[in-house]
Enzyme design. Structure first.
Site, short mmCIF file in Angstrom:
data_model
loop_
_atom_site.label_atom_id
_atom_site.label_comp_id
_atom_site.label_asym_id
_atom_site.label_seq_id
_atom_site.Cartn_x
_atom_site.Cartn_y
_atom_site.Cartn_z
N CYS A 131 -13.71 8.38 2.14
CA CYS A 131 -14.85 8.45 2.97
C CYS A 131 -15.32 7.07 3.72
CB CYS A 131 -16.00 9.20 2.18
SG CYS A 131 -17.52 9.29 3.23
N VAL A 147 0.90 -1.18 0.02
CA VAL A 147 -0.11 0.00 0.15
C VAL A 147 0.89 1.36 -0.14
CG1 VAL A 147 -1.78 -1.10 1.42
CG2 VAL A 147 -0.17 0.09 2.66
N ASP A 148 2.15 1.08 -0.25
CA ASP A 148 3.09 2.18 0.13
C ASP A 148 3.22 3.29 -1.26
OD1 ASP A 148 4.75 0.77 -1.73
OD2 ASP A 148 5.90 -0.07 0.02
N HIS A 161 -4.47 -4.26 -2.08
CA HIS A 161 -4.81 -4.00 -0.69
C HIS A 161 -5.04 -2.48 -0.63
CE1 HIS A 161 -3.11 -8.00 0.87
NE2 HIS A 161 -4.31 -8.29 0.28
P1 OAD Z 1 4.95 -10.61 4.47
O1 OAD Z 1 5.69 -9.95 5.74
O2 OAD Z 1 3.86 -11.74 5.22
O3 OAD Z 1 6.11 -11.28 3.86
C1 OAD Z 1 7.30 -10.73 3.24
C2 OAD Z 1 8.16 -11.69 2.54
O4 OAD Z 1 9.36 -10.89 1.79
C3 OAD Z 1 8.85 -12.79 2.98
O5 OAD Z 1 8.45 -14.00 2.49
C4 OAD Z 1 10.24 -12.60 3.19
O6 OAD Z 1 11.07 -13.66 3.24
C5 OAD Z 1 10.44 -11.82 1.98
N1 OAD Z 1 11.31 -10.77 1.97
C6 OAD Z 1 12.03 -10.05 2.90
N2 OAD Z 1 13.25 -9.21 2.48
C7 OAD Z 1 13.13 -9.37 1.11
C8 OAD Z 1 13.71 -8.95 0.07
N3 OAD Z 1 14.82 -7.90 0.32
N4 OAD Z 1 13.52 -9.37 -1.37
C9 OAD Z 1 12.49 -10.04 -1.46
N5 OAD Z 1 11.74 -10.59 -0.54
C10 OAD Z 1 12.04 -10.38 0.65
O7 OAD Z 1 4.35 -9.74 3.69
P2 OAD Z 1 3.32 -10.03 2.69
O8 OAD Z 1 3.52 -11.42 1.86
O9 OAD Z 1 3.34 -8.83 1.66
O10 OAD Z 1 -2.34 -7.36 4.09
O11 OAD Z 1 2.09 -9.96 3.40
C11 OAD Z 1 0.72 -9.98 2.77
C12 OAD Z 1 -0.26 -9.25 3.46
O12 OAD Z 1 -0.18 -9.71 4.73
C13 OAD Z 1 0.02 -7.93 3.32
O13 OAD Z 1 -0.36 -7.17 2.22
C14 OAD Z 1 -0.99 -7.26 4.39
C15 OAD Z 1 -0.75 -8.50 5.42
O14 OAD Z 1 -1.85 -8.94 6.09
C16 OAD Z 1 -3.18 -6.29 4.38
O15 OAD Z 1 -2.83 -5.47 5.04
C17 OAD Z 1 -4.67 -6.39 3.88
#
Ligand code: OAD
Length: 238
Positions: A107, A83-84, A99
């Protein structure tokens, strides 16, 4: 498709890695409709804090590589869970933000009579915090950040567009996501079922790893630019 890991090298905290807290708070405690109903000012303070932190972050080499890939590929869709706003800042154009986007003031609809059309959203520029505890100029309800909170549904049209991209792609790169949050995680299986090659880019093993055709282990800020470089070389040699 990207997740929080793609922004890690820009200094944005992920959700599930060690230290994956936002401003010392668990996202699940503050990013919910219940938290907003209970204390909207607290939720806004948190998001303004997050916006301030994000405004110091710049796109990294991984974001820039994906923007470059969009220009090289005949047809390219970027589906992000982030969302950044850093993908757009890096120059990506065809972006589906599953997301939402933290820079949108939306609103909350609390004062809007049922059946009335939604009030217009306002997209801030990264770095612009907006007004503290703002209200919708149309109906007077409190505004809220334009992100999908824990326990909320994704916007159906946004999910449908992502589904369509997954069903029709030839290659799906899945970078920086733990692949545990649905429905986003299901998009890679959908792509695979429809014949796409699925490539995971992540330093760690995830539930997607056994299903992926290829796992490239390392930070996306290194691997994605390397992919672009290889593509450039193979185009030159043809
Ligand atoms: P996570 O924090 O669950 O996962 C981050 C992933 O990035 C992990 O698998 C790490 O191994 C990997 N990682 C870390 N550093 C990295 C790098 N430099 N390059 C590549 N990969 C790296 O984040 P998301 O999978 O995005 O939803 O989480 C999914 C959703 O969970 C988010 O969008 C959020 C949360 O619930 C909402 O807010 C609706």
């Amino acid at each position: 498709m990207t997740g929080a890991g793609v922004s890690a090298e820009s200094g944005v905290a992920t959700f599930r890695d060690p230290g994956g807290l936002w401003e010392g708070r668990r996202p699940e405690e503050v990013a919910t409709p219940e938290a907003f109903a209970r204390d909207p000012h607290d939720v806004w303070r948190f998001y303004q804090h997050r916006r301030r932190a994000l405004s110091a972050c710049q796109p990294n080499a991984g974001h820039r590589a994906l923007a470059a890939l969009e220009k090289l590929a005949a047809d390219f869709t970027l589906v992000t869970q982030n969302v950044d706003g850093l993908h757009r800042l890096a120059g990506s154009e065809n972006v589906i933000e599953l997301h939402g986007n933290i820079w949108i003031d939306r609103c909350s609809g609390a004062n809007r009579p049922p059946g009335e059309p939604s009030c217009p959203e306002r997209l801030l520029k990264p770095g612009d915090r907006g007004i503290d505890n703002p209200h919708c100029p149309v109906c007077g309800s409190m505004t809220r950040p334009g992100v999908v909170w824990f326990g909320e549904m994704l916007v159906p049209a946004v999910l449908e567009a992502a589904d369509q991209a997954a069903r029709s792609c030839q290659v799906m790169l899945v970078a920086g996501t733990s692949s545990v949050v649905q429905p986003a995680a299901g998009l890679s299986s959908l792509a695979a079922q429809h014949g796409a090659m699925v490539v995971e880019i992540n330093p760690d093993h995830t539930p997607l790893s056994p299903l992926a055709d290829l796992c490239l282990r390392g930070p996306s800020g290194v691997i994605l630019p390397a992919i672009i470089e290889q593509m450039g070389q193979s185009q030159e040699s043809h």
